[in-house]
Design an enzyme around this catalytic site. Structure first.
Site, PDB file in Angstrom:
ATOM      1  N   LYS A  22     -18.550   5.218   7.581  1.00 36.55           N
ATOM      2  CA  LYS A  22     -17.218   5.137   8.194  1.00 36.55           C
ATOM      3  C   LYS A  22     -16.351   6.322   7.756  1.00 36.55           C
ATOM      4  O   LYS A  22     -15.667   6.933   8.576  1.00 36.55           O
ATOM      5  CB  LYS A  22     -16.547   3.820   7.762  1.00 36.55           C
ATOM      6  CG  LYS A  22     -15.055   3.781   7.995  1.00 36.55           C
ATOM      7  CD  LYS A  22     -14.437   2.518   7.448  1.00 36.55           C
ATOM      8  CE  LYS A  22     -13.983   2.587   6.007  1.00 36.55           C
ATOM      9  NZ  LYS A  22     -12.723   3.288   5.746  1.00 36.55           N
ATOM     10  N   ASN A  23     -16.411   6.646   6.457  1.00 37.99           N
ATOM     11  CA  ASN A  23     -15.514   7.692   5.953  1.00 37.99           C
ATOM     12  C   ASN A  23     -15.945   9.104   6.342  1.00 37.99           C
ATOM     13  O   ASN A  23     -15.187  10.060   6.139  1.00 37.99           O
ATOM     14  CB  ASN A  23     -15.361   7.594   4.426  1.00 37.99           C
ATOM     15  CG  ASN A  23     -14.465   6.420   4.041  1.00 37.99           C
ATOM     16  OD1 ASN A  23     -13.897   5.756   4.908  1.00 37.99           O
ATOM     17  ND2 ASN A  23     -14.354   6.166   2.750  1.00 37.99           N
ATOM     18  N   CYS A 120       0.709   0.454   1.039  1.00 38.20           N
ATOM     19  CA  CYS A 120      -0.706   0.136   1.233  1.00 38.20           C
ATOM     20  C   CYS A 120      -1.130  -0.829   0.158  1.00 38.20           C
ATOM     21  O   CYS A 120      -0.645  -0.764  -0.965  1.00 38.20           O
ATOM     22  CB  CYS A 120      -1.524   1.407   1.117  1.00 38.20           C
ATOM     23  SG  CYS A 120      -3.280   1.101   1.182  1.00 38.20           S
ATOM     24  N   ARG A 125      -0.161   5.400  -1.393  1.00 34.31           N
ATOM     25  CA  ARG A 125      -1.104   6.438  -0.960  1.00 34.31           C
ATOM     26  C   ARG A 125      -0.359   7.485  -0.143  1.00 34.31           C
ATOM     27  O   ARG A 125      -0.392   7.479   1.071  1.00 34.31           O
ATOM     28  CB  ARG A 125      -2.247   5.814  -0.154  1.00 34.31           C
ATOM     29  CG  ARG A 125      -3.122   4.918  -0.993  1.00 34.31           C
ATOM     30  CD  ARG A 125      -4.154   4.210  -0.185  1.00 34.31           C
ATOM     31  NE  ARG A 125      -5.319   5.042   0.097  1.00 34.31           N
ATOM     32  CZ  ARG A 125      -6.411   4.578   0.673  1.00 34.31           C
ATOM     33  NH1 ARG A 125      -6.488   3.315   1.049  1.00 34.31           N
ATOM     34  NH2 ARG A 125      -7.438   5.370   0.903  1.00 34.31           N
ATOM     35  N   ASP A 309     -14.594   3.279  -4.603  1.00 30.14           N
ATOM     36  CA  ASP A 309     -14.958   2.343  -3.536  1.00 30.14           C
ATOM     37  C   ASP A 309     -16.111   1.410  -3.920  1.00 30.14           C
ATOM     38  O   ASP A 309     -16.498   0.550  -3.131  1.00 30.14           O
ATOM     39  CB  ASP A 309     -15.326   3.117  -2.256  1.00 30.14           C
ATOM     40  CG  ASP A 309     -14.088   3.631  -1.526  1.00 30.14           C
ATOM     41  OD1 ASP A 309     -12.962   3.280  -1.931  1.00 30.14           O
ATOM     42  OD2 ASP A 309     -14.243   4.390  -0.538  1.00 30.14           O
ATOM     43  N   ARG A 401     -13.345  -3.950   8.830  1.00 28.17           N
ATOM     44  CA  ARG A 401     -12.843  -2.578   8.961  1.00 28.17           C
ATOM     45  C   ARG A 401     -13.932  -1.572   8.614  1.00 28.17           C
ATOM     46  O   ARG A 401     -13.937  -0.463   9.139  1.00 28.17           O
ATOM     47  CB  ARG A 401     -11.669  -2.349   8.001  1.00 28.17           C
ATOM     48  CG  ARG A 401     -10.336  -2.870   8.499  1.00 28.17           C
ATOM     49  CD  ARG A 401      -9.225  -2.369   7.592  1.00 28.17           C
ATOM     50  NE  ARG A 401      -9.449  -0.964   7.283  1.00 28.17           N
ATOM     51  CZ  ARG A 401      -9.213  -0.389   6.112  1.00 28.17           C
ATOM     52  NH1 ARG A 401      -8.703  -1.074   5.125  1.00 28.17           N
ATOM     53  NH2 ARG A 401      -9.456   0.885   5.918  1.00 28.17           N
TER      54      ARG A 401
HETATM   55  C1  UD1 Z   1     -10.523   8.374   0.721  1.00 31.15           C
HETATM   56  C2  UD1 Z   1     -11.399   7.288   1.288  1.00 31.15           C
HETATM   57  C3  UD1 Z   1     -11.276   6.017   0.456  1.00 31.15           C
HETATM   58  C4  UD1 Z   1     -11.538   6.312  -1.017  1.00 31.15           C
HETATM   59  C5  UD1 Z   1     -10.688   7.483  -1.502  1.00 31.15           C
HETATM   60  C6  UD1 Z   1     -11.030   7.923  -2.911  1.00 31.15           C
HETATM   61  C7  UD1 Z   1     -11.438   7.825   3.643  1.00 31.15           C
HETATM   62  C8  UD1 Z   1     -11.001   7.469   5.013  1.00 31.15           C
HETATM   63  N1  UD1 Z   1     -10.996   7.037   2.640  1.00 31.15           N
HETATM   64  O1  UD1 Z   1      -9.186   7.906   0.816  1.00 31.15           O
HETATM   65  O2  UD1 Z   1     -12.208   5.066   0.943  1.00 31.15           O
HETATM   66  O3  UD1 Z   1     -11.224   5.181  -1.789  1.00 31.15           O
HETATM   67  O4  UD1 Z   1     -10.863   8.622  -0.634  1.00 31.15           O
HETATM   68  O5  UD1 Z   1     -12.379   8.249  -2.999  1.00 31.15           O
HETATM   69  O6  UD1 Z   1     -12.175   8.768   3.444  1.00 31.15           O
HETATM   70  N2  UD1 Z   1      -2.897  11.435  -3.194  1.00 31.15           N
HETATM   71  C9  UD1 Z   1      -1.653  11.994  -3.362  1.00 31.15           C
HETATM   72  N3  UD1 Z   1      -1.148  12.769  -2.339  1.00 31.15           N
HETATM   73  C10 UD1 Z   1      -1.841  13.005  -1.185  1.00 31.15           C
HETATM   74  C11 UD1 Z   1      -3.114  12.418  -1.034  1.00 31.15           C
HETATM   75  C12 UD1 Z   1      -3.626  11.635  -2.071  1.00 31.15           C
HETATM   76  O7  UD1 Z   1      -1.004  11.801  -4.378  1.00 31.15           O
HETATM   77  O8  UD1 Z   1      -1.334  13.714  -0.308  1.00 31.15           O
HETATM   78  C13 UD1 Z   1      -3.463  10.583  -4.291  1.00 31.15           C
HETATM   79  C14 UD1 Z   1      -3.702   9.136  -3.874  1.00 31.15           C
HETATM   80  O9  UD1 Z   1      -2.550   8.355  -4.009  1.00 31.15           O
HETATM   81  C15 UD1 Z   1      -4.797   8.709  -4.816  1.00 31.15           C
HETATM   82  C16 UD1 Z   1      -5.618  10.001  -4.999  1.00 31.15           C
HETATM   83  O10 UD1 Z   1      -4.758  11.065  -4.613  1.00 31.15           O
HETATM   84  O11 UD1 Z   1      -4.282   8.320  -6.051  1.00 31.15           O
HETATM   85  C17 UD1 Z   1      -6.872  10.070  -4.196  1.00 31.15           C
HETATM   86  O12 UD1 Z   1      -6.585   9.763  -2.849  1.00 31.15           O
HETATM   87  P1  UD1 Z   1      -7.419  10.351  -1.644  1.00 31.15           P
HETATM   88  O13 UD1 Z   1      -8.660  11.027  -2.136  1.00 31.15           O
HETATM   89  O14 UD1 Z   1      -6.508  11.133  -0.771  1.00 31.15           O
HETATM   90  O15 UD1 Z   1      -7.821   9.036  -0.872  1.00 31.15           O
HETATM   91  P2  UD1 Z   1      -7.982   8.915   0.673  1.00 31.15           P
HETATM   92  O16 UD1 Z   1      -8.419  10.253   1.189  1.00 31.15           O
HETATM   93  O17 UD1 Z   1      -6.791   8.253   1.252  1.00 31.15           O
END
Ligand code: UD1
Length: 427
Positions: A22-23, A120, A125, A309, A401
């Site tokens: 999915k990701n 969330c 996030r 995850d 999901r």
């Molecule tokens: C993706 C995955 C999710 C997984 C996560 C971490 C998808 C669709 N989802 O989520 O299943 O759990 O990676 O492996 O691929 N952060 C910030 N600012 C930003 C973006 C992120 O502070 O602009 C922080 C987040 O709050 C979190 C950390 O960075 O603490 C990691 O988040 P991120 O890797 O971005 O997670 P997702 O990409 O949302």
């Protein structure tokens, strides 16, 4: 609302197949925005988030055909005209990964409006790092009425150093950079296999990318990208969930159609717990018949470390391991929502800050439990597989999901699990 009814106690035996990730599928579908040509994606999982992404792309003017049932779960997307480059709140609120369209939309149309994701269930996030990167590439970002708007005549190559490693942030800016003018150097990038999968697709579309899968990615922008046929990687988290299912149930399970290379940290940890694993090229046989599970500590970190995850699923296993397991969640705040439900089933878990201490082994007993997010739901299914009696899981839309027909797959290897439309007579 659908529920699962699970009767525990059966060891899982046989072969279970892993679907596409999915990701990986979500960013790859978003990448179709970058070209007016047709894009063909194979191995797209039949899960709710993909349906949401289809709606999102269609609402912008794209033509999407989800070809489930056909060979390879083949999906075609054509974004010939993007008449409405807006990710609406109704869609974004149900799937935060909608922010993945931001970069490709600005790159292709010069404008993107994306609803702010809001709160969330697994913690705050933000998408500030996506925005910061786009600004460095020359986009103007404004905010009004709960929407972010990014505009740029043409994005320009930039030097982006991520303050924090972000998976979708890396993917979003990677897509944007493919069509920016000049070179983009991105440092402290996510190295997850999903980033590499997306980069492979983009390269197939004519993008010039070096270093995907490492912390430094270099992109030389091109004027135009073309159509592609791309096969999505197997889902490493679904595979990991099945490995735990085999281990926790005391079964002998062949987890097939996976990529064991993407699961090294999970395999190593399960071996430390005393689970027997035979690792093939595209399959892993997991056995724990008669063998006792031993406690082992985990700390979630970015790839290639132990994935956040898989934390909830690992916790279910830890309740059945002899000794004390310490589980530290480093990626997200508030990702222990499964703890209260596991405790209601008899687990002994104490949480302090980002660390959960699980004392095992405790027998689990069935209960009515509530799914709170995708991976928490998976952990409750795993616990239910060994619980005494019949567990009823409510709100399984969370699991839908991201897991393709999980109840059918588990039933195929001997689990007693069924879906009920409305067991309590109320919606
Ligand atoms: C993706 C995955 C999710 C997984 C996560 C971490 C998808 C669709 N989802 O989520 O299943 O759990 O990676 O492996 O691929 N952060 C910030 N600012 C930003 C973006 C992120 O502070 O602009 C922080 C987040 O709050 C979190 C950390 O960075 O603490 C990691 O988040 P991120 O890797 O971005 O997670 P997702 O990409 O949302």
């Amino acid at each position: 609302m659908d529920k699962f009814v699970v009767r525990g106690g059966n060891p899982l035996l046989g072969t279970i197949k892993v679907s596409g990730a999915k990701n990986s599928a979500l960013p790859c579908m978003a990448a179709a925005i970058l070209t007016a040509d047709e894009v063909v994606l194979e191995n797209i999982p039949q899960v709710r988030d993909i349906e949401t992404e289809r709606k999102l792309l269609e609402s912008m003017g794209a033509q999407v055909e989800l070809g489930y049932g056909r060979a390879q779960h083949r999906t075609t997307i054509q974004c010939a005209i993007l008449s409405d480059p807006v990710a609406k709140y109704e869609i974004v609120k149900t799937m935060r990964a909608s922010s993945l369209v931001l970069g490709p939309l600005v790159a292709r149309t010069g404008m993107a409006r994306v609803a702010l994701p809001g709160g969330c269930s697994i913690g705050d996030r933000p998408i500030d790092l996506h925005l910061k990167g786009l600004e460095l590439m020359g986009a103007k970002i404004t905010q009004d009425h709960g929407y972010l708007q990014a505009t740029a005549d043409r994005l320009k190559g930039a030097h982006i150093v991520f303050d924090k490693i972000t998976v979708t942030g890396t993917e979003d800016l990677l897509m944007a950079a493919t069509m920016a003018e000049g070179e983009t150097l991105m440092e402290n990038c996510a190295q997850e296999p999903e980033v590499t999968d997306l980069a492979a697709m983009l390269i197939g579309m004519g993008a010039k990318i070096e270093g995907a899968g490492t912390s430094t990615i270099r992109v030389t922008g091109v004027d135009k990208l073309h159509g592609v046929r791309h096969r999505i990687n197997p889902d490493r988290i679904e595979a990991g969930t099945f490995l735990v299912a085999g281990a926790i149930s005391g079964g002998d399970l062949n987890v097939d159609c996976c990529n064991p290379e993407h699961l090294a940290a999970v395999i190593q940890k399960l071996e430390e717990c005393g689970v027997r694993m035979d690792v093939g090229k595209e399959n892993i046989r997991v056995r724990s018949e008669g063998g006792k599970l031993r406690a082992a500590d985990i700390t979630t970190v970015e790839y290639p470390g132990f994935p956040t995850d898989m934390q909830a699923q690992y916790m279910a296993l830890a309740t059945q391991s002899e000794g004390t397991s310490t589980i530290t969640e480093n990626i997200f705040e508030n990702r222990f929502m499964h703890v209260s439900e596991l405790s209601r089933m008899g687990a002994d878990i104490k949480v302090q800050g980002r660390t959960a201490t699980v004392r095992g082994r405790t027998p689990l007993s069935s209960a009515a439990v509530m799914c709170s997010d995708l991976r928490a739901s998976a952990s409750l299914v795993l616990a239910a597989l060994v619980a005494d009696g019949e567990t009823i899981l409510d709100r399984v839309y969370h699991i839908d999901r991201g897991y393709e027909h999980i109840e059918e797959k588990l039933r195929g290897v001997g689990a007693q699990i069924r879906r009920m439309g409305d067991v309590f007579g109320k919606k």
